[in-house]
Design a protein around this motif. Structure first.
Motif, mmCIF file in Angstrom:
data_model
loop_
_atom_site.group_PDB
_atom_site.id
_atom_site.type_symbol
_atom_site.label_atom_id
_atom_site.label_comp_id
_atom_site.label_asym_id
_atom_site.label_seq_id
_atom_site.Cartn_x
_atom_site.Cartn_y
_atom_site.Cartn_z
ATOM 1 N N ARG A 70 11.657 -48.508 -4.519
ATOM 2 C CA ARG A 70 12.954 -47.930 -4.886
ATOM 3 C C ARG A 70 12.896 -47.213 -6.226
ATOM 4 O O ARG A 70 13.688 -46.312 -6.475
ATOM 5 C CB ARG A 70 14.019 -49.026 -4.938
ATOM 6 N N ALA A 71 11.969 -47.597 -7.104
ATOM 7 C CA ALA A 71 11.893 -47.000 -8.435
ATOM 8 C C ALA A 71 11.095 -45.704 -8.470
ATOM 9 O O ALA A 71 11.161 -44.967 -9.454
ATOM 10 C CB ALA A 71 11.277 -47.997 -9.415
ATOM 11 N N ILE A 72 10.354 -45.386 -7.415
ATOM 12 C CA ILE A 72 9.480 -44.211 -7.429
ATOM 13 C C ILE A 72 10.238 -42.898 -7.650
ATOM 14 O O ILE A 72 9.815 -42.089 -8.486
ATOM 15 C CB ILE A 72 8.604 -44.172 -6.161
ATOM 16 N N PRO A 73 11.350 -42.604 -6.972
ATOM 17 C CA PRO A 73 12.041 -41.333 -7.228
ATOM 18 C C PRO A 73 12.537 -41.204 -8.676
ATOM 19 O O PRO A 73 12.374 -40.149 -9.293
ATOM 20 C CB PRO A 73 13.213 -41.347 -6.254
ATOM 21 N N LEU A 74 13.119 -42.272 -9.207
ATOM 22 C CA LEU A 74 13.587 -42.234 -10.594
ATOM 23 C C LEU A 74 12.414 -42.053 -11.546
ATOM 24 O O LEU A 74 12.500 -41.287 -12.513
ATOM 25 C CB LEU A 74 14.355 -43.516 -10.937
ATOM 26 N N LEU A 75 11.315 -42.726 -11.282
ATOM 27 C CA LEU A 75 10.123 -42.595 -12.109
ATOM 28 C C LEU A 75 9.614 -41.158 -12.104
ATOM 29 O O LEU A 75 9.232 -40.623 -13.148
ATOM 30 C CB LEU A 75 9.030 -43.545 -11.624
ATOM 31 N N ALA A 76 9.616 -40.504 -10.953
ATOM 32 C CA ALA A 76 9.158 -39.115 -10.870
ATOM 33 C C ALA A 76 10.054 -38.191 -11.686
ATOM 34 O O ALA A 76 9.564 -37.306 -12.400
ATOM 35 C CB ALA A 76 9.116 -38.665 -9.415
ATOM 36 N N VAL A 78 12.063 -39.038 -14.278
ATOM 37 C CA VAL A 78 11.908 -39.346 -15.702
ATOM 38 C C VAL A 78 10.589 -38.805 -16.221
ATOM 39 O O VAL A 78 10.538 -38.218 -17.315
ATOM 40 C CB VAL A 78 12.036 -40.868 -15.937
ATOM 41 N N LEU A 79 9.526 -38.952 -15.453
ATOM 42 C CA LEU A 79 8.223 -38.438 -15.874
ATOM 43 C C LEU A 79 8.262 -36.921 -16.036
ATOM 44 O O LEU A 79 7.736 -36.381 -17.023
ATOM 45 C CB LEU A 79 7.146 -38.837 -14.860
ATOM 46 N N THR A 80 8.890 -36.230 -15.111
ATOM 47 C CA THR A 80 8.997 -34.772 -15.213
ATOM 48 C C THR A 80 9.786 -34.359 -16.443
ATOM 49 O O THR A 80 9.373 -33.455 -17.183
ATOM 50 C CB THR A 80 9.653 -34.204 -13.942
ATOM 51 N N VAL A 81 10.911 -35.015 -16.683
ATOM 52 C CA VAL A 81 11.736 -34.680 -17.855
ATOM 53 C C VAL A 81 10.982 -34.958 -19.148
ATOM 54 O O VAL A 81 11.019 -34.147 -20.090
ATOM 55 C CB VAL A 81 13.075 -35.451 -17.808
ATOM 56 N N VAL A 82 10.272 -36.074 -19.205
ATOM 57 C CA VAL A 82 9.501 -36.398 -20.415
ATOM 58 C C VAL A 82 8.392 -35.377 -20.626
ATOM 59 O O VAL A 82 8.181 -34.895 -21.760
ATOM 60 C CB VAL A 82 8.939 -37.831 -20.324
ATOM 61 N N LEU A 83 7.684 -35.016 -19.572
ATOM 62 C CA LEU A 83 6.614 -34.024 -19.726
ATOM 63 C C LEU A 83 7.156 -32.666 -20.163
ATOM 64 O O LEU A 83 6.550 -31.986 -21.006
ATOM 65 C CB LEU A 83 5.833 -33.884 -18.411
ATOM 66 N N VAL A 84 8.303 -32.269 -19.613
ATOM 67 C CA VAL A 84 8.905 -31.000 -20.034
ATOM 68 C C VAL A 84 9.343 -31.077 -21.490
ATOM 69 O O VAL A 84 9.131 -30.130 -22.265
ATOM 70 C CB VAL A 84 10.093 -30.635 -19.108
#
Length: 159
Positions: A70-76, A78-84
C-alpha cells in the motif's frame, strides 16, 4: 489482527501465522462436517489446507506485506518530488535525469496504449467479420430448413 510471531525468518511478514491456519482449518472442517461436534476437537489440517490461501489475500490486511504494497505509490510520488527538489536547488544533472526518466515513462505509456488500441481494433474487426460469417451461415441454414418444411407441407397437401 496483530500477533506475536517471534523470529520466523527473513520473510516472516509474508506468512499468515499459525492462528490463521488454525482458524482456516477449523472453518473448513465445520463447512465440510469433519469437526467433531461433541468434543470440538480438531484433527490435524491436511497439507492443502496448511498452505496459506493466497487467493484470499486482501490489500486491507493488517500484515507487513500489505502495508509495504500500500505504501509503494506514495513512496514513488515522494521520491519523485524529493529528487526534483534536490535537482532544482543543487544538482541540475539530477533534474535532467529525472525529467528524462519521466519523459521515457510517459512515452512508453502513450505508445503502449496506442499499440494496444490498434491491436484491440483489429481483434474487434476480426470478431465482427467472423460473427457476420456465422450469421450468414445461420441464416442460410434457417432458409434451407424452412424450404424443406414448405416442401414437406406441399407434399402432404398433394397426397
Amino acid at each position: 489482527v496483530g500477533s506475536s510471531r517471534g523470529s520466523k525468518g527473513l520473510f516472516s511478514w509474508f506468512s499468515s501465522g499459525n492462528e490463521t491456519l488454525t482458524r482456516d482449518c477449523s472453518r473448513d472442517r465445520q463447512n465440510s462436517g469433519l469437526m467433531d461436534s461433541s468434543s470440538g476437537s480438531k484433527a490435524s489440517c491436511s497439507d492443502d489446507a496448511a498452505l496459506y490461501p493466497f487467493y484470499k489475500a486482501n490489500i486491507h490486511e493488517h500484515r507487513m506485506a500489505a502495508y509495504v504494497v500500500r505504501a509503494i505509490p506514495l513512496l514513488a510520488i515522494v521520491l519523485t518530488v524529493v529528487l526534483v527538489a534536490v535537482g532544482v536547488f543543487g544538482h541540475i544533472l539530477l533534474l535532467l535525469t529525472v525529467a528524462a526518466m519521466l519523459n521515457v515513462t510517459q512515452w512508453l505509456f502513450v505508445s503502449s496504449s496506442a499499440m494496444f488500441g490498434i491491436l484491440g481494433s483489429h481483434r474487434v474487426k476480426e470478431t465482427a467479420v467472423m460473427a457476420e460469417a456465422i450469421a450468414v451461415q445461420f441464416n442460410a441454414e434457417i432458409a434451407r430448413v424452412e424450404q424443406q418444411q414448405q416442401q414437406q407441407q406441399q407434399q402432404q397437401q398433394q397426397q
